[in-house]
Write a protein that holds these residues in place. Structure first.
Motif, short mmCIF file in Angstrom:
data_model
loop_
_atom_site.label_atom_id
_atom_site.label_comp_id
_atom_site.label_asym_id
_atom_site.label_seq_id
_atom_site.Cartn_x
_atom_site.Cartn_y
_atom_site.Cartn_z
N PRO A 57 0.85 -1.20 0.00
CA PRO A 57 0.00 0.00 0.00
C PRO A 57 0.88 1.24 0.00
CG PRO A 57 0.13 -0.92 2.21
CD PRO A 57 0.97 -1.80 1.33
N TYR A 93 1.03 5.64 0.06
CA TYR A 93 0.51 7.01 0.05
C TYR A 93 1.72 7.93 0.18
CZ TYR A 93 -2.42 11.02 0.46
OH TYR A 93 -3.01 12.24 0.21
N GLU A 124 4.73 7.85 -1.44
CA GLU A 124 5.96 7.07 -1.30
C GLU A 124 6.80 7.16 -2.57
OE1 GLU A 124 6.86 5.91 1.48
OE2 GLU A 124 5.08 5.35 2.64
N ALA A 151 -0.82 -0.73 -4.18
CA ALA A 151 -2.19 -0.23 -3.98
C ALA A 151 -2.09 1.23 -3.55
CB ALA A 151 -2.90 -1.07 -2.91
N ASP A 153 -3.30 5.15 -3.09
CA ASP A 153 -4.51 5.96 -2.82
C ASP A 153 -4.41 7.34 -3.48
OD1 ASP A 153 -5.62 3.89 -1.46
OD2 ASP A 153 -5.84 4.93 0.46
N LYS A 193 -7.19 8.87 -0.25
CA LYS A 193 -6.63 8.26 0.97
C LYS A 193 -7.76 7.71 1.85
CE LYS A 193 -3.46 9.21 4.77
NZ LYS A 193 -3.29 7.76 5.00
N GLY A 243 -6.95 4.98 4.07
CA GLY A 243 -6.34 4.21 5.16
C GLY A 243 -5.74 2.90 4.69
N LEU A 244 -4.79 2.45 5.51
CA LEU A 244 -4.04 1.23 5.20
C LEU A 244 -4.95 0.00 5.10
CD1 LEU A 244 -1.01 0.13 5.27
CD2 LEU A 244 -1.47 -0.34 7.66
N ALA A 251 5.88 0.15 2.07
CA ALA A 251 6.71 0.67 0.97
C ALA A 251 7.96 1.38 1.46
CB ALA A 251 5.88 1.64 0.13
N ASP A 252 8.02 1.68 2.74
CA ASP A 252 9.06 2.61 3.22
C ASP A 252 10.39 1.94 3.54
OD1 ASP A 252 8.31 1.23 5.45
OD2 ASP A 252 7.67 2.97 6.62
N ARG A 301 9.29 4.88 20.10
CA ARG A 301 8.64 3.94 19.18
C ARG A 301 8.76 2.50 19.68
NH1 ARG A 301 6.84 5.42 14.15
NH2 ARG A 301 5.84 3.38 14.37
N TYR A 309 -3.45 1.44 11.95
CA TYR A 309 -2.62 0.47 12.64
C TYR A 309 -3.35 -0.76 13.16
CZ TYR A 309 2.11 1.42 14.25
OH TYR A 309 3.44 1.49 14.39
N ARG A 362 12.10 4.05 8.58
CA ARG A 362 12.13 4.57 7.20
C ARG A 362 13.21 5.63 7.07
NH1 ARG A 362 7.92 6.73 4.26
NH2 ARG A 362 6.14 5.86 5.35
N SER A 372 6.25 9.45 7.71
CA SER A 372 5.39 8.46 8.34
C SER A 372 3.94 8.94 8.32
CB SER A 372 5.84 8.27 9.79
OG SER A 372 4.87 7.54 10.49
N LYS A 373 3.01 7.99 8.20
CA LYS A 373 1.58 8.35 8.27
C LYS A 373 1.00 8.03 9.64
CE LYS A 373 2.63 8.57 4.06
NZ LYS A 373 3.87 7.96 3.49
N1 GTP Z 1 -2.86 3.05 0.06
C1 GTP Z 1 -2.59 3.58 1.27
N2 GTP Z 1 -1.40 3.32 1.84
C2 GTP Z 1 -1.15 3.88 3.05
C3 GTP Z 1 -2.08 4.70 3.73
N3 GTP Z 1 -1.53 5.08 4.91
C4 GTP Z 1 -0.31 4.53 4.96
N4 GTP Z 1 -0.07 3.80 3.83
C5 GTP Z 1 1.11 3.01 3.48
O1 GTP Z 1 1.22 2.02 4.48
C6 GTP Z 1 2.58 1.75 4.75
C7 GTP Z 1 2.86 1.99 6.23
O2 GTP Z 1 2.73 3.37 6.51
P1 GTP Z 1 3.79 4.19 7.40
O3 GTP Z 1 3.57 5.64 7.23
O4 GTP Z 1 5.15 3.70 7.10
O5 GTP Z 1 3.28 3.82 8.79
P2 GTP Z 1 3.95 2.94 9.84
O6 GTP Z 1 4.94 2.02 9.21
O7 GTP Z 1 2.86 2.36 10.63
O8 GTP Z 1 4.66 4.05 10.69
P3 GTP Z 1 6.20 4.40 10.76
O9 GTP Z 1 6.80 3.33 11.59
O10 GTP Z 1 6.27 5.72 11.40
O11 GTP Z 1 6.75 4.41 9.35
C8 GTP Z 1 3.38 2.65 3.83
O12 GTP Z 1 3.71 1.94 2.66
C9 GTP Z 1 2.41 3.77 3.52
O13 GTP Z 1 2.65 4.43 2.31
C10 GTP Z 1 -3.33 4.96 3.08
O14 GTP Z 1 -4.22 5.65 3.58
N5 GTP Z 1 -3.53 4.37 1.86
#
Ligand code: GTP
Ligand code: MG
Length: 265
Positions: A21, A23, A25, A48, A50, A78, A80-81, A105-106, A145, A192, A219, A224-225
C-alpha cells in the motif's frame, strides 16, 4: 531455503502476490518493488496507491509498463491502510493467488527477509515477520517507538489472547485458506489496528500462525503516516474487542470457549 520458479510460483506455497500500500511514497516505491522482484523473482507485486499527490502511482505505472509481474491498483483517495489491503486481498482472490504478502513501501520491511517468510508459509496459514521474537532486530528506532510497539503488543496479547509477540506488525503472509476462513467482511479498522484485527480474526478462525524474526528498520525517506489518531483508534478497538470477547464468554456460560477467546478470570 525455498525453491521458486517463475512459472509455478513459490514451491510449497504457490502463486504469491505482494501487496504494497502506498501514500506519498515517491521516494521509496521504485526501490522497494525492485528489491522484491530481485529477491523473489517468482512473486507478483501489486502497488495499492490511494491517488498519492506526489505521483507515486505514476512511478508504479512506469514499473508495471516494463515488468508484467508488477501491477498497480489505483484508488480514489486516501482511505487508510486497512481499506487498501482489503482491496488488494480482493484483487488477489479474483485472480486466484494462493498467498498474499503485506509489506510497507518505506523499506521498514526488508524484501530480503521475504524468502524466510515464504519458507515458513509452507507449514503455516499465517506468517508474521516479527520484530519482537528471538533473533529479530529493530534498527534506528527511537526509544518512544520501541516503547509504543512493546506496550501496544503487550496490551493486545493480554486483552485479546492472541499468542504472538508482534500482533501489530505489518509484514505478513496469508495463505488463501486463511483469508477465506477469516471473516474479512467484519473488518472495520482504518489504520494500525488493522494488523491487530487480522491477528485476532486469524486466531479465532483457528489458523496456524507462525512468527519469523525480521530486521525492521526505521524509514529513511518520506514521511510516516502514523498519527495520535491511529494510536487512539488501536487502543479503542482493542479495548472494544476485549470487552466483546469477555461478554461472549459469559454468554456461553464459560464452557467450551472457542479458539481465541480469553476466559473470564
Ligand atoms: N494506500 C494507502 N497506503 C497507506 C495509507 N496510509 C499509509 N499507507 C502506506 O502504508 C505503509 C505503512 O505506513 P507508514 O507511514 O510507514 O506507517 P507505519 O509504518 O505504521 O509508521 P512508521 O513506523 O512511522 O513508518 C506505507 O507503505 C504507507 O505508504 C493509506 O491511507 N492508503
Ligand atoms: Mg513505516
Amino acid at each position: 531455503m525455498h525453491e521458486a520458479t517463475e512459472a509455478t510460483g513459490v514451491d510449497g506455497v504457490g502463486r504469491v502476490l505482494v501487496v504494497i500500500p502506498t501514500y506519498n511514497e515517491a521516494a521509496n516505491v521504485s526501490d522497494i518493488v525492485a528489491r522484491v522482484r530481485r529477491t523473489a523473482p517468482a512473486v507478483d507485486v501489486l502497488v495499492a496507491d490511494d491517488n498519492s499527490p506526489d505521483g507515486t502511482g505514476a512511478i508504479a505505472d512506469a514499473m508495471a509498463g516494463t515488468d508484467p509481474r508488477v501491477h498497480v491498483l489505483h484508488r480514489e483517495g486516501k482511505q487508510g491502510l486497512g481499506a487498501a489491503y482489503l482491496a488488494g486481498f480482493a484483487w488477489a482472490r479474483e485472480r486466484g493467488y494462493d498467498a498474499v504478502v503485506e509489506m510497507d513501501a518505506d523499506g521498514s520491511h526488508a524484501p530480503e527477509d521475504l524468502p524466510a517468510l515464504l519458507a515458513a508459509a509452507r507449514d503455516a496459514d499465517v506468517v508474521i515477520g516479527s520484530r519482537w521474537t528471538r533473533g529479530a532486530r529493530v534498527v534506528n528506532w527511537p526509544l518512544r517507538r520501541h516503547a509504543l510497539s512493546r506496550c501496544g503488543n503487550l496490551y493486545a496479547r493480554l486483552a485479546l489472547g492472541v499468542p504472538v509477540t508482534d500482533a501489530t506488525g505489518g509484514y505478513r503472509v496469508y495463505r488463501r485458506g486463511a483469508l477465506e476462513a477469516m471473516d474479512l467482511a467484519t473488518v472495520c479498522s482504518q489504520g494500525y489496528s488493522f494488523q491487530v484485527e487480522l491477528s485476532r480474526l486469524a486466531h479465532r478462525a483457528g489458523m496456524r500462525i507462525v512468527e519469523v524474526p525480521i530486521t525492521f528498520a526505521e524509514r529513511e525517506r518520506g514521511d510516516s503516516k502514523m498519527s495520535p489518531l491511529i494510536v487512539a483508534e488501536a487502543l479503542w478497538r482493542i479495548t472494544t474487542w476485549a470487552v466483546q470477547d469477555r461478554r461472549q464468554a459469559v454468554r456461553r456460560g464459560l464452557h467450551g470457549t472457542p479458539t481465541g477467546q480469553v476466559r473470564w478470570p
